[in-house]
Design an enzyme around this catalytic site. Structure first.
Site, PDB file in Angstrom:
ATOM      1  N   ASN A 185      44.002  33.076 -42.477  1.00 50.70           N
ATOM      2  CA  ASN A 185      44.296  32.347 -43.697  1.00 50.70           C
ATOM      3  C   ASN A 185      43.231  32.630 -44.751  1.00 50.70           C
ATOM      4  O   ASN A 185      42.245  33.332 -44.495  1.00 50.70           O
ATOM      5  CB  ASN A 185      44.378  30.839 -43.390  1.00 50.70           C
ATOM      6  CG  ASN A 185      45.249  30.084 -44.378  1.00 50.70           C
ATOM      7  OD1 ASN A 185      45.650  30.610 -45.412  1.00 50.70           O
ATOM      8  ND2 ASN A 185      45.551  28.834 -44.069  1.00 50.70           N
TER       9      ASN A 185
ATOM     10  N   HIS B 154      53.384  30.552 -49.296  1.00 52.21           N
ATOM     11  CA  HIS B 154      52.029  30.938 -48.908  1.00 52.21           C
ATOM     12  C   HIS B 154      52.060  32.302 -48.236  1.00 52.21           C
ATOM     13  O   HIS B 154      52.917  32.564 -47.378  1.00 52.21           O
ATOM     14  CB  HIS B 154      51.446  29.893 -47.961  1.00 52.21           C
ATOM     15  CG  HIS B 154      49.977  30.050 -47.697  1.00 52.21           C
ATOM     16  ND1 HIS B 154      49.052  30.235 -48.699  1.00 52.21           N
ATOM     17  CD2 HIS B 154      49.273  30.026 -46.526  1.00 52.21           C
ATOM     18  CE1 HIS B 154      47.848  30.306 -48.166  1.00 52.21           C
ATOM     19  NE2 HIS B 154      47.951  30.196 -46.853  1.00 52.21           N
TER      20      HIS B 154
ATOM     21  N   CYS C 113      46.829  33.187 -52.872  1.00 53.64           N
ATOM     22  CA  CYS C 113      46.935  33.661 -51.494  1.00 53.64           C
ATOM     23  C   CYS C 113      47.590  35.032 -51.401  1.00 53.64           C
ATOM     24  O   CYS C 113      47.246  35.853 -50.545  1.00 53.64           O
ATOM     25  CB  CYS C 113      47.710  32.654 -50.665  1.00 53.64           C
ATOM     26  SG  CYS C 113      49.392  32.336 -51.286  1.00 53.64           S
TER      27      CYS C 113
END
Length: 377
Positions: free
Chosen positions: A343, A319, A143
């Site tokens: 995201n 994250h 990520c």
């Protein structure tokens, strides 16, 4: 979907006090599991593996029901592509190892000059073409590289350049940068930090496009997956043991091609933004989409609404995502300010790949690691 499947779906999903709830009765849950497998293209190698996945799926139905009851409809949770992963598997396969956010020296921060009142809402998805489509990191803790690239893509477009998808894979494979003073490092599929990734792009001289250097690290063994070796400079102390085996011809040194770096794209520096969320909103409007990070432990089954879990750790980030806007959800008795976040779990997750999180109060640490690249004009 035929009528039998539709009927089975009705039997396995019902409402309790206005909240959607999944039946956890064994027969109904197995029927829902089969539907979920079809919709998500999930097939397992053996009956034993299938049964094990079903047990995790059924346990997740209970978790989702509990979350929906806990949030009383203000945030909704639902089945998605992660429904056959236990919470432990989700943390180890999708999220990064939890780390405390680093503290930067004062010269790294953008100067704060908030002179005008903020608008009620702002969204870069509507203002200007500075955001590429939602990507999917797959089964890898990458990520941080998607967040980095999303910011650089926005900065490039803000300069009037064509909106371009840059290579996430190049950063994952090639960036072994480290910050030993803060005990931070970029660790490929095991996590990393956007501020260090900016330093990698700065030193290496640029990025290839996604088309020239496509993403392949998170394929989970499916066709197109690459088995990459650790990046040059990989720090075993800070990152942990590297992968047990890899293919050099599928890794950075065999693939990166400087002649394909996007002409004119050059990172010359990077900046951090204050933890003050009014300042963050102001800088978001002025600078463009920003890289941010958070504790995403309870995001696994997010579906829609403003994410505001009763417990998460703002000092334990796992994250990295992209901040693209903000707004206010208006209820009968109160207004709920929120951030709009892009995201990297694919467009079917959440709200077309995006989620909202409470704005104000540093929810889950969303304000503790806000950064942006500075490109050469």
């Amino acid at each position: 979907m035929d009528y039998r499947i539709l009927f089975l779906t009705v039997l396995t999903i019902y409402c309790v006090d206005g909240l959607v709830e999944y039946s956890t009765e064994d027969t109904a849950a197995r029927g829902l599991f089969r539907i979920w497998q079809i919709e998500n293209g999930k097939a397992y190698r053996t009956a034993y593996e299938t049964e094990g996945k079903f047990r995790k799926f059924k346990a997740n139905l209970e978790i989702i029901n509990a979350l929906n009851r806990m949030h009383s409809g203000e945030t909704e949770f639902a089945l998605n592509q992660f429904a056959d992963l236990s919470t432990t598997e989700f943390r180890t396969m999708i999220l990064m190892p939890k780390k405390t956010p680093p503290k930067f020296k004062s010269h790294r921060y953008v100067e704060e000059h908030v002179t005008d009142p903020l608008p009620e809402a702002f969204d870069w998805r509507q203002e200007k073409k500075v955001i590429t489509s939602v990507k999917n990191q797959g089964s890898a803790g990458t990520c941080w590289a998607f967040s980095t690239v999303g910011n650089i893509e926005g900065q490039w477009a803000m300069m009037g350049k064509p909106l371009t998808s840059f290579s996430v894979e190049q950063i994952v494979e090639c960036d072994g940068f480290q910050d030993t003073k803060n005990n931070k490092a970029d660790c490929g599929v095991f996590g990393g930090w956007p501020y260090l990734a900016y330093e990698y792009v700065k030193k290496t001289g640029g990025l290839e496009t996604e088309e020239d250097y496509p993403y392949c690290s998170g394929g989970g063994g499916a066709k197109g997956t690459c088995y990459i070796c650790p990046a040059p400079g990989y720090n075993k102390t800070l990152c942990g043991p590297p992968v047990t085996w890899c293919l050099k011809n599928e890794s950075c040194e065999a693939k990166v091609d400087r002649s394909k770096f996007v002409a004119g794209l050059q990172v010359v520096d990077w900046k951090a933004i204050s933890q003050n969320e009014t300042v963050i909103a102001d800088q978001l409007m002025k600078i463009g989409p920003l890289s941010v990070a958070l504790d995403a432990t309870l995001l696994q089954f997010y579906h829609r609404g403003v994410f505001n879990p009763p417990f998460c750790d703002p000092k334990s980030l796992d994250h990295a995502v992209l901040l693209v806007g903000f707004g206010v959800e208006k209820g009968l008795f109160e207004k709920k300010p929120y951030w709009i976040i892009k995201n990297s779990w694919g467009p079917k997750w959440g709200q077309d790949g995006y989620f909202f999180i409470k704005r104000g109060g540093g929810t889950c640490g969303i304000n503790t690691q806000v950064t942006t690249a500075i490109l050469k004009a």
